[in-house]
Design a protein around this motif. Structure first.
Motif, PDB file in Angstrom:
ATOM      1  N   ALA A  95      75.485  36.494  28.530  1.00 45.32           N
ATOM      2  CA  ALA A  95      74.026  36.600  28.614  1.00 45.32           C
ATOM      3  C   ALA A  95      73.467  37.212  27.329  1.00 45.32           C
ATOM      4  O   ALA A  95      72.434  36.759  26.813  1.00 45.32           O
ATOM      5  CB  ALA A  95      73.613  37.429  29.819  1.00 45.32           C
ATOM      6  N   ASP A  96      74.149  38.246  26.802  1.00 48.65           N
ATOM      7  CA  ASP A  96      73.701  38.861  25.543  1.00 48.65           C
ATOM      8  C   ASP A  96      73.783  37.871  24.390  1.00 48.65           C
ATOM      9  O   ASP A  96      72.881  37.783  23.565  1.00 48.65           O
ATOM     10  CB  ASP A  96      74.542  40.101  25.204  1.00 48.65           C
ATOM     11  N   VAL A  97      74.886  37.143  24.339  1.00 51.18           N
ATOM     12  CA  VAL A  97      75.071  36.159  23.273  1.00 51.18           C
ATOM     13  C   VAL A  97      73.983  35.088  23.366  1.00 51.18           C
ATOM     14  O   VAL A  97      73.359  34.719  22.362  1.00 51.18           O
ATOM     15  CB  VAL A  97      76.479  35.528  23.339  1.00 51.18           C
ATOM     16  N   GLY A  98      73.722  34.594  24.568  1.00 51.24           N
ATOM     17  CA  GLY A  98      72.688  33.578  24.764  1.00 51.24           C
ATOM     18  C   GLY A  98      71.310  34.101  24.410  1.00 51.24           C
ATOM     19  O   GLY A  98      70.517  33.414  23.750  1.00 51.24           O
ATOM     20  N   SER A  99      71.016  35.325  24.797  1.00 49.09           N
ATOM     21  CA  SER A  99      69.721  35.924  24.508  1.00 49.09           C
ATOM     22  C   SER A  99      69.520  36.104  23.005  1.00 49.09           C
ATOM     23  O   SER A  99      68.457  35.793  22.472  1.00 49.09           O
ATOM     24  CB  SER A  99      69.626  37.284  25.213  1.00 49.09           C
ATOM     25  N   LYS A 100      70.544  36.586  22.323  1.00 47.22           N
ATOM     26  CA  LYS A 100      70.441  36.766  20.874  1.00 47.22           C
ATOM     27  C   LYS A 100      70.311  35.427  20.156  1.00 47.22           C
ATOM     28  O   LYS A 100      69.589  35.308  19.161  1.00 47.22           O
ATOM     29  CB  LYS A 100      71.644  37.549  20.344  1.00 47.22           C
ATOM     30  N   GLY A 101      71.004  34.417  20.668  1.00 45.71           N
ATOM     31  CA  GLY A 101      70.895  33.082  20.080  1.00 45.71           C
ATOM     32  C   GLY A 101      69.486  32.532  20.225  1.00 45.71           C
ATOM     33  O   GLY A 101      68.931  31.967  19.278  1.00 45.71           O
ATOM     34  N   ASP A 149      73.448  42.097  13.497  1.00 43.99           N
ATOM     35  CA  ASP A 149      73.956  42.475  14.822  1.00 43.99           C
ATOM     36  C   ASP A 149      74.961  41.452  15.328  1.00 43.99           C
ATOM     37  O   ASP A 149      75.767  41.758  16.194  1.00 43.99           O
ATOM     38  CB  ASP A 149      72.811  42.606  15.834  1.00 43.99           C
ATOM     39  N   GLY A 150      74.887  40.249  14.819  1.00 46.70           N
ATOM     40  CA  GLY A 150      75.827  39.191  15.216  1.00 46.70           C
ATOM     41  C   GLY A 150      75.423  38.558  16.531  1.00 46.70           C
ATOM     42  O   GLY A 150      75.094  39.225  17.494  1.00 46.70           O
ATOM     43  N   GLU A 176      53.850  38.424   6.919  1.00 45.05           N
ATOM     44  CA  GLU A 176      54.512  37.960   8.138  1.00 45.05           C
ATOM     45  C   GLU A 176      55.869  37.343   7.832  1.00 45.05           C
ATOM     46  O   GLU A 176      56.832  37.571   8.567  1.00 45.05           O
ATOM     47  CB  GLU A 176      53.622  36.953   8.874  1.00 45.05           C
ATOM     48  N   LEU A 177      55.946  36.576   6.753  1.00 49.19           N
ATOM     49  CA  LEU A 177      57.225  35.972   6.368  1.00 49.19           C
ATOM     50  C   LEU A 177      58.244  37.043   5.989  1.00 49.19           C
ATOM     51  O   LEU A 177      59.417  36.936   6.348  1.00 49.19           O
ATOM     52  CB  LEU A 177      57.029  35.006   5.206  1.00 49.19           C
ATOM     53  N   ASP A 178      57.791  38.068   5.291  1.00 48.79           N
ATOM     54  CA  ASP A 178      58.688  39.177   4.943  1.00 48.79           C
ATOM     55  C   ASP A 178      59.219  39.853   6.202  1.00 48.79           C
ATOM     56  O   ASP A 178      60.407  40.148   6.308  1.00 48.79           O
ATOM     57  CB  ASP A 178      57.981  40.204   4.061  1.00 48.79           C
ATOM     58  N   GLN A 179      58.326  40.091   7.169  1.00 40.46           N
ATOM     59  CA  GLN A 179      58.742  40.736   8.420  1.00 40.46           C
ATOM     60  C   GLN A 179      59.698  39.841   9.203  1.00 40.46           C
ATOM     61  O   GLN A 179      60.703  40.304   9.738  1.00 40.46           O
ATOM     62  CB  GLN A 179      57.527  41.094   9.282  1.00 40.46           C
ATOM     63  N   THR A 180      59.408  38.569   9.262  1.00 40.33           N
ATOM     64  CA  THR A 180      60.279  37.630   9.964  1.00 40.33           C
ATOM     65  C   THR A 180      61.654  37.583   9.306  1.00 40.33           C
ATOM     66  O   THR A 180      62.677  37.546   9.999  1.00 40.33           O
ATOM     67  CB  THR A 180      59.645  36.218  10.003  1.00 40.33           C
ATOM     68  N   ALA A 181      61.676  37.612   7.976  1.00 42.43           N
ATOM     69  CA  ALA A 181      62.956  37.613   7.261  1.00 42.43           C
ATOM     70  C   ALA A 181      63.757  38.871   7.600  1.00 42.43           C
ATOM     71  O   ALA A 181      64.980  38.801   7.823  1.00 42.43           O
ATOM     72  CB  ALA A 181      62.726  37.515   5.757  1.00 42.43           C
ATOM     73  N   ARG A 182      63.075  40.014   7.661  1.00 36.58           N
ATOM     74  CA  ARG A 182      63.770  41.262   8.040  1.00 36.58           C
ATOM     75  C   ARG A 182      64.290  41.182   9.477  1.00 36.58           C
ATOM     76  O   ARG A 182      65.413  41.607   9.763  1.00 36.58           O
ATOM     77  CB  ARG A 182      62.841  42.470   7.869  1.00 36.58           C
ATOM     78  N   ASP A 183      63.485  40.644  10.380  1.00 39.38           N
ATOM     79  CA  ASP A 183      63.910  40.506  11.775  1.00 39.38           C
ATOM     80  C   ASP A 183      65.126  39.601  11.884  1.00 39.38           C
ATOM     81  O   ASP A 183      66.058  39.878  12.642  1.00 39.38           O
ATOM     82  CB  ASP A 183      62.764  39.952  12.636  1.00 39.38           C
ATOM     83  N   LEU A 184      65.110  38.505  11.128  1.00 43.74           N
ATOM     84  CA  LEU A 184      66.253  37.592  11.136  1.00 43.74           C
ATOM     85  C   LEU A 184      67.498  38.270  10.571  1.00 43.74           C
ATOM     86  O   LEU A 184      68.594  38.103  11.105  1.00 43.74           O
ATOM     87  CB  LEU A 184      65.935  36.346  10.305  1.00 43.74           C
ATOM     88  N   GLN A 185      67.315  39.032   9.504  1.00 49.13           N
ATOM     89  CA  GLN A 185      68.449  39.775   8.920  1.00 49.13           C
ATOM     90  C   GLN A 185      69.057  40.718   9.958  1.00 49.13           C
ATOM     91  O   GLN A 185      70.270  40.806  10.089  1.00 49.13           O
ATOM     92  CB  GLN A 185      67.974  40.589   7.703  1.00 49.13           C
ATOM     93  N   ASP A 186      68.188  41.420  10.702  1.00 45.06           N
ATOM     94  CA  ASP A 186      68.663  42.339  11.741  1.00 45.06           C
ATOM     95  C   ASP A 186      69.446  41.588  12.807  1.00 45.06           C
ATOM     96  O   ASP A 186      70.507  42.042  13.247  1.00 45.06           O
ATOM     97  CB  ASP A 186      67.492  43.090  12.386  1.00 45.06           C
ATOM     98  N   LEU A 187      68.930  40.432  13.208  1.00 43.58           N
ATOM     99  CA  LEU A 187      69.619  39.636  14.225  1.00 43.58           C
ATOM    100  C   LEU A 187      70.980  39.164  13.723  1.00 43.58           C
ATOM    101  O   LEU A 187      71.974  39.196  14.450  1.00 43.58           O
ATOM    102  CB  LEU A 187      68.776  38.425  14.622  1.00 43.58           C
ATOM    103  N   LEU A 188      71.011  38.721  12.488  1.00 42.57           N
ATOM    104  CA  LEU A 188      72.272  38.231  11.929  1.00 42.57           C
ATOM    105  C   LEU A 188      73.258  39.369  11.705  1.00 42.57           C
ATOM    106  O   LEU A 188      74.458  39.211  11.901  1.00 42.57           O
ATOM    107  CB  LEU A 188      72.013  37.477  10.626  1.00 42.57           C
TER     108      LEU A 188
END
Length: 133
Positions: A61-67, A51-52, A37-49
């Motif tokens: 709204a997009d910026v707020g949602s991504k934040g 994407d900016g 789960e931690l590995d998956q969460t780290a990958r998800d966070l990497q994807d979010l970062l």
């Protein structure tokens, strides 16, 4: 040096090898699951970062949602790391013969409590006292 028998309350039978094996197996399975789960969460966070959070072309709204999404992922990762740490500590206590002993008062935690929540580190009395603070 590990103890040969773990502490139990006066009204409880000693831990059996089967009970200890069940607890150890559950904790080891939790450890493996939490690592995944931690590995998956780290990958998800990497994807979010990647994407900016405030990338060009995104409206407010997009910026707020991504934040919010990033914050939720970071909170999830922190919770997973804490559970991982608690699980490692429980396995260590099993290994060293201190499993089932309250870290505050030294009295037995209780088998039923540990069977329900194998990561418990405090007896009910100390846990209640801590929660009232």
């Amino acid at each position: 040096m590990p103890k040969t028998t773990l502490v139990v309350r006066a009204d409880e039978d000693p831990w059996t090898p089967a009970e200890l094996a069940e607890v150890r197996t559950e904790l080891q399975a939790d450890l493996a699951r939490l690592h995944l789960e931690l590995d998956q969460t780290a990958r998800d966070l990497q994807d979010l970062l990647r994407d900016g959070v405030d990338g060009a072309g995104n409206d407010q709204a997009d910026v707020g949602s991504k934040g919010l999404e990033r914050d939720a992922e970071m909170s999830l990762a922190a919770n997973q790391r804490e559970l991982l740490h608690q699980t490692e500590k429980a396995l260590d206590r099993l290994e060293h013969g201190t499993y089932g002993q309250c870290e505050i008062c030294g009295e037995p935690i209780g088998k039923m409590r540990l069977m329900a929540f194998p990561r418990a580190t405090q007896c009910m009395t100390c846990k209640r006292r801590e929660e009232r603070r």
